[in-house]
Design a protein around this motif. Structure first.
Motif, PDB file in Angstrom:
ATOM      1  N   PRO A   1      63.964  52.289  34.153  1.00  0.00           N
ATOM      2  CA  PRO A   1      63.423  52.121  34.837  1.00  0.00           C
ATOM      3  C   PRO A   1      63.107  51.050  33.669  1.00  0.00           C
ATOM      4  O   PRO A   1      61.525  50.171  33.394  1.00  0.00           O
ATOM      5  CB  PRO A   1      62.466  53.230  35.105  1.00  0.00           C
ATOM      6  CG  PRO A   1      62.424  53.689  34.400  1.00  0.00           C
ATOM      7  CD  PRO A   1      63.750  54.004  33.800  1.00  0.00           C
ATOM      8  N   PHE A   2      62.809  51.284  32.702  1.00  0.00           N
ATOM      9  CA  PHE A   2      62.337  50.220  31.299  1.00  0.00           C
ATOM     10  C   PHE A   2      62.653  49.072  31.241  1.00  0.00           C
ATOM     11  O   PHE A   2      61.869  48.271  30.959  1.00  0.00           O
ATOM     12  CB  PHE A   2      62.041  51.056  30.344  1.00  0.00           C
ATOM     13  CG  PHE A   2      61.294  52.887  30.132  1.00  0.00           C
ATOM     14  CD1 PHE A   2      59.744  52.519  30.554  1.00  0.00           C
ATOM     15  CD2 PHE A   2      62.331  54.208  30.154  1.00  0.00           C
ATOM     16  CE1 PHE A   2      59.256  54.240  30.791  1.00  0.00           C
ATOM     17  CE2 PHE A   2      61.595  54.629  30.325  1.00  0.00           C
ATOM     18  CZ  PHE A   2      60.589  54.783  30.007  1.00  0.00           C
ATOM     19  N   GLN A   3      63.820  48.217  31.748  1.00  0.00           N
ATOM     20  CA  GLN A   3      64.339  47.644  31.295  1.00  0.00           C
ATOM     21  C   GLN A   3      63.901  46.551  31.827  1.00  0.00           C
ATOM     22  O   GLN A   3      63.817  46.210  32.907  1.00  0.00           O
ATOM     23  CB  GLN A   3      66.260  47.427  32.034  1.00  0.00           C
ATOM     24  CG  GLN A   3      66.627  46.270  31.473  1.00  0.00           C
ATOM     25  CD  GLN A   3      68.755  46.755  32.063  1.00  0.00           C
ATOM     26  OE1 GLN A   3      68.518  46.477  33.865  1.00  0.00           O
ATOM     27  NE2 GLN A   3      69.541  46.234  31.354  1.00  0.00           N
TER      28      GLN A   3
ATOM     29  N   ALA B   1      69.039  53.663  17.251  1.00  0.00           N
ATOM     30  CA  ALA B   1      69.863  52.880  18.283  1.00  0.00           C
ATOM     31  C   ALA B   1      69.025  54.103  20.053  1.00  0.00           C
ATOM     32  O   ALA B   1      69.213  53.585  20.755  1.00  0.00           O
ATOM     33  CB  ALA B   1      71.376  53.983  18.014  1.00  0.00           C
ATOM     34  N   GLU B   2      68.757  55.519  19.756  1.00  0.00           N
ATOM     35  CA  GLU B   2      68.187  56.638  21.271  1.00  0.00           C
ATOM     36  C   GLU B   2      66.887  55.380  21.734  1.00  0.00           C
ATOM     37  O   GLU B   2      66.469  55.543  22.505  1.00  0.00           O
ATOM     38  CB  GLU B   2      68.255  57.988  20.262  1.00  0.00           C
ATOM     39  CG  GLU B   2      67.137  58.596  21.494  1.00  0.00           C
ATOM     40  CD  GLU B   2      67.742  59.528  21.427  1.00  0.00           C
ATOM     41  OE1 GLU B   2      66.617  60.476  21.683  1.00  0.00           O
ATOM     42  OE2 GLU B   2      67.607  60.518  19.606  1.00  0.00           O
ATOM     43  N   PHE B   3      66.203  54.751  20.567  1.00  0.00           N
ATOM     44  CA  PHE B   3      64.683  54.417  20.998  1.00  0.00           C
ATOM     45  C   PHE B   3      65.132  53.327  21.257  1.00  0.00           C
ATOM     46  O   PHE B   3      65.365  52.966  22.591  1.00  0.00           O
ATOM     47  CB  PHE B   3      64.124  53.956  19.571  1.00  0.00           C
ATOM     48  CG  PHE B   3      62.709  53.235  20.680  1.00  0.00           C
ATOM     49  CD1 PHE B   3      61.516  53.629  20.214  1.00  0.00           C
ATOM     50  CD2 PHE B   3      63.057  51.976  19.821  1.00  0.00           C
ATOM     51  CE1 PHE B   3      60.508  52.789  21.244  1.00  0.00           C
ATOM     52  CE2 PHE B   3      61.429  51.085  20.658  1.00  0.00           C
ATOM     53  CZ  PHE B   3      60.908  51.579  20.408  1.00  0.00           C
ATOM     54  N   ILE B   4      66.620  52.273  21.542  1.00  0.00           N
ATOM     55  CA  ILE B   4      66.690  51.349  21.702  1.00  0.00           C
ATOM     56  C   ILE B   4      67.879  51.058  22.541  1.00  0.00           C
ATOM     57  O   ILE B   4      67.630  51.048  24.817  1.00  0.00           O
ATOM     58  CB  ILE B   4      67.390  50.302  20.802  1.00  0.00           C
ATOM     59  CG1 ILE B   4      66.730  49.527  19.506  1.00  0.00           C
ATOM     60  CG2 ILE B   4      68.474  49.195  21.888  1.00  0.00           C
ATOM     61  CD1 ILE B   4      67.572  48.702  18.721  1.00  0.00           C
ATOM     62  N   ASP B   5      68.252  52.538  22.848  1.00  0.00           N
ATOM     63  CA  ASP B   5      69.303  53.177  24.163  1.00  0.00           C
ATOM     64  C   ASP B   5      67.554  53.311  25.755  1.00  0.00           C
ATOM     65  O   ASP B   5      68.387  53.287  26.575  1.00  0.00           O
ATOM     66  CB  ASP B   5      69.857  53.997  23.720  1.00  0.00           C
ATOM     67  CG  ASP B   5      71.415  53.773  23.269  1.00  0.00           C
ATOM     68  OD1 ASP B   5      71.018  52.323  23.419  1.00  0.00           O
ATOM     69  OD2 ASP B   5      71.324  54.693  22.933  1.00  0.00           O
ATOM     70  N   GLU B   6      67.426  54.305  25.154  1.00  0.00           N
ATOM     71  CA  GLU B   6      65.923  54.370  26.103  1.00  0.00           C
ATOM     72  C   GLU B   6      65.177  53.400  26.438  1.00  0.00           C
ATOM     73  O   GLU B   6      64.993  53.267  27.795  1.00  0.00           O
ATOM     74  CB  GLU B   6      64.866  55.237  25.587  1.00  0.00           C
ATOM     75  CG  GLU B   6      65.669  56.966  25.486  1.00  0.00           C
ATOM     76  CD  GLU B   6      66.272  57.599  26.389  1.00  0.00           C
ATOM     77  OE1 GLU B   6      65.742  57.189  27.518  1.00  0.00           O
ATOM     78  OE2 GLU B   6      67.564  58.118  26.360  1.00  0.00           O
ATOM     79  N   LEU B   7      64.957  52.607  25.888  1.00  0.00           N
ATOM     80  CA  LEU B   7      64.412  51.205  26.991  1.00  0.00           C
ATOM     81  C   LEU B   7      65.295  50.050  27.028  1.00  0.00           C
ATOM     82  O   LEU B   7      64.439  49.139  27.906  1.00  0.00           O
ATOM     83  CB  LEU B   7      63.114  50.568  25.565  1.00  0.00           C
ATOM     84  CG  LEU B   7      62.232  51.200  24.569  1.00  0.00           C
ATOM     85  CD1 LEU B   7      61.077  50.713  24.162  1.00  0.00           C
ATOM     86  CD2 LEU B   7      61.090  51.530  25.846  1.00  0.00           C
ATOM     87  N   ALA B   8      66.479  49.993  26.919  1.00  0.00           N
ATOM     88  CA  ALA B   8      67.555  48.840  27.555  1.00  0.00           C
ATOM     89  C   ALA B   8      68.130  49.219  28.851  1.00  0.00           C
ATOM     90  O   ALA B   8      68.634  48.564  28.887  1.00  0.00           O
ATOM     91  CB  ALA B   8      67.998  48.735  26.175  1.00  0.00           C
TER      92      ALA B   8
ATOM     93  N   SER C   1      60.734  43.386  24.043  1.00  0.00           N
ATOM     94  CA  SER C   1      59.956  42.725  22.584  1.00  0.00           C
ATOM     95  C   SER C   1      59.703  44.161  21.915  1.00  0.00           C
ATOM     96  O   SER C   1      59.001  43.866  21.412  1.00  0.00           O
ATOM     97  CB  SER C   1      58.441  42.387  23.955  1.00  0.00           C
ATOM     98  OG  SER C   1      59.101  41.270  24.740  1.00  0.00           O
ATOM     99  N   VAL C   2      59.353  45.131  22.676  1.00  0.00           N
ATOM    100  CA  VAL C   2      59.041  46.658  22.028  1.00  0.00           C
ATOM    101  C   VAL C   2      59.686  46.777  21.056  1.00  0.00           C
ATOM    102  O   VAL C   2      59.874  47.340  19.598  1.00  0.00           O
ATOM    103  CB  VAL C   2      58.567  47.822  23.431  1.00  0.00           C
ATOM    104  CG1 VAL C   2      58.311  48.972  22.186  1.00  0.00           C
ATOM    105  CG2 VAL C   2      57.337  47.708  23.960  1.00  0.00           C
ATOM    106  N   ILE C   3      61.577  46.831  21.681  1.00  0.00           N
ATOM    107  CA  ILE C   3      62.469  47.215  20.754  1.00  0.00           C
ATOM    108  C   ILE C   3      62.394  45.728  19.433  1.00  0.00           C
ATOM    109  O   ILE C   3      62.514  46.199  18.547  1.00  0.00           O
ATOM    110  CB  ILE C   3      63.808  46.599  21.554  1.00  0.00           C
ATOM    111  CG1 ILE C   3      63.570  47.865  22.821  1.00  0.00           C
ATOM    112  CG2 ILE C   3      64.865  46.547  20.547  1.00  0.00           C
ATOM    113  CD1 ILE C   3      64.937  47.437  23.837  1.00  0.00           C
ATOM    114  N   LYS C   4      62.069  44.797  20.055  1.00  0.00           N
ATOM    115  CA  LYS C   4      62.027  43.992  18.263  1.00  0.00           C
ATOM    116  C   LYS C   4      61.236  44.153  17.586  1.00  0.00           C
ATOM    117  O   LYS C   4      61.300  43.633  16.744  1.00  0.00           O
ATOM    118  CB  LYS C   4      61.710  42.466  19.146  1.00  0.00           C
ATOM    119  CG  LYS C   4      61.667  40.988  18.107  1.00  0.00           C
ATOM    120  CD  LYS C   4      61.568  39.576  19.345  1.00  0.00           C
ATOM    121  CE  LYS C   4      61.613  38.759  17.892  1.00  0.00           C
ATOM    122  NZ  LYS C   4      61.128  38.602  15.859  1.00  0.00           N
ATOM    123  N   LEU C   5      60.123  44.558  18.317  1.00  0.00           N
ATOM    124  CA  LEU C   5      59.030  44.881  17.361  1.00  0.00           C
ATOM    125  C   LEU C   5      59.445  45.598  16.280  1.00  0.00           C
ATOM    126  O   LEU C   5      59.287  45.954  15.351  1.00  0.00           O
ATOM    127  CB  LEU C   5      57.703  45.166  18.348  1.00  0.00           C
ATOM    128  CG  LEU C   5      56.831  44.669  18.482  1.00  0.00           C
ATOM    129  CD1 LEU C   5      55.623  44.984  19.424  1.00  0.00           C
ATOM    130  CD2 LEU C   5      56.160  43.385  17.864  1.00  0.00           C
TER     131      LEU C   5
END
Length: 87
Positions: free
Chosen positions: A48-50, A38-45, A56-60
């Motif tokens: 500035p990463f959104q 959840a933390e990983f997804i939150d950071e990438l979603a 795609s990285v989240i999906k991987l």
């Protein structure tokens, strides 16, 4: 990178205890992994990463650490409806 490393270590602990009699240990590590993901997804979603690439990285990560579910196998009714709507 640190979160990915932590998730991998947690997954290793889950695999290590897979054959244990006590499901509680596995459940605890699964809860830790869920929190880490959840933390990983939150950071990438979020900015500035959104981006398409970050999704795609989240999906991987999800594909690597979680099995595919059919809409019928989702236990929470609301999530089952969402899964059915996606398909």
């Amino acid at each position: 990178m640190e979160l990915i490393s932590d998730i991998k270590k947690t997954e290793e602990m889950i695999s290590l205890h897979k054959d244990d009699e006590f499901q509680l240990i596995i459940d605890q590590y699964e809860a830790i992994k869920t929190k880490q993901m959840a933390e990983f997804i939150d950071e990438l979603a979020k900015p500035p990463f959104q981006s398409v690439e970050s999704f795609s990285v989240i999906k991987l990560m999800i594909d690597k650490f979680y099995p595919s579910l059919s809409p019928d196998s989702v236990e929470l009714k609301e999530l089952g409806k969402l899964a059915s709507a996606i398909n």
